[in-house]
Motif scaffolding. Structure first.
Motif, PDB file in Angstrom:
ATOM      1  N   UNK A   7     -27.016 -14.406 -42.754  1.00  0.00           N
ATOM      2  CA  UNK A   7     -27.508 -15.341 -43.436  1.00  0.00           C
ATOM      3  C   UNK A   7     -29.087 -15.653 -43.438  1.00  0.00           C
ATOM      4  N   UNK A   8     -29.645 -15.593 -42.335  1.00  0.00           N
ATOM      5  CA  UNK A   8     -31.002 -15.544 -41.984  1.00  0.00           C
ATOM      6  C   UNK A   8     -31.960 -14.740 -42.843  1.00  0.00           C
ATOM      7  N   UNK A   9     -31.428 -13.230 -42.690  1.00  0.00           N
ATOM      8  CA  UNK A   9     -32.060 -12.295 -43.287  1.00  0.00           C
ATOM      9  C   UNK A   9     -32.030 -12.261 -44.684  1.00  0.00           C
ATOM     10  N   UNK A  10     -30.781 -12.798 -45.239  1.00  0.00           N
ATOM     11  CA  UNK A  10     -30.672 -12.779 -46.712  1.00  0.00           C
ATOM     12  C   UNK A  10     -31.587 -14.054 -47.320  1.00  0.00           C
ATOM     13  N   UNK A  11     -31.585 -14.993 -46.481  1.00  0.00           N
ATOM     14  CA  UNK A  11     -32.355 -16.069 -47.037  1.00  0.00           C
ATOM     15  C   UNK A  11     -33.885 -15.564 -46.993  1.00  0.00           C
ATOM     16  N   UNK A  12     -34.299 -14.817 -45.909  1.00  0.00           N
ATOM     17  CA  UNK A  12     -35.966 -14.475 -45.779  1.00  0.00           C
ATOM     18  C   UNK A  12     -36.258 -13.458 -46.357  1.00  0.00           C
ATOM     19  N   UNK A  13     -35.346 -12.887 -47.419  1.00  0.00           N
ATOM     20  CA  UNK A  13     -35.902 -11.675 -48.326  1.00  0.00           C
ATOM     21  C   UNK A  13     -35.619 -12.192 -49.692  1.00  0.00           C
ATOM     22  N   UNK A  14     -35.408 -13.377 -50.119  1.00  0.00           N
ATOM     23  CA  UNK A  14     -35.273 -13.943 -51.407  1.00  0.00           C
ATOM     24  C   UNK A  14     -36.581 -14.277 -51.931  1.00  0.00           C
ATOM     25  N   UNK A  15     -37.565 -14.196 -51.048  1.00  0.00           N
ATOM     26  CA  UNK A  15     -39.038 -14.359 -51.701  1.00  0.00           C
ATOM     27  C   UNK A  15     -39.589 -12.889 -51.921  1.00  0.00           C
TER      28      UNK A  15
END
Length: 100
Positions: A9-17
């Motif tokens: 979840x953290x990874x996916x959120x962090x690469x949304x930008x």
């Protein structure tokens, strides 16, 4: 070893930008002696991140499926060989977000 749900979840959120996604895929391409699944997993994560912010077009989904099939067969060898070749020539690959 499967990733924990919280890390994923953290990874996916962090690469949304876009800037962070570019740095993520650039780091994957710079890996020395990468595991065959590394690039496939990174691209899958990037597609998931795009889907979470509703930027997953049918064309992008189809392109990902085609690329994933190719990477399954080759392990990304062609891409990593290309990056190594450029490195030998004194160049490096840079991934930057497209200007809108």
């Amino acid at each position: 070893m499967p990733k924990s749900a919280s890390y994923q979840d953290f990874l996916i959120k962090s690469i949304q930008k876009s800037q962070d996604a570019a740095a993520y895929i650039e780091a994957i391409l710079e890996e020395k002696d990468p595991e065959p699944e590394l690039l496939r997993n990174a691209l899958r994560n990037m597609v998931e991140a795009k889907a979470k912010i509703n930027h997953l077009s049918p064309t992008l989904k189809q392109q990902h499926e085609q690329l994933d099939k190719m990477l399954t067969e080759s392990g990304g060898a062609e891409i990593y060989t290309f990056v190594e070749f450029l490195d030998s020539l004194g160049f490096q690959v840079g991934i930057v977000p497209k200007e809108k």
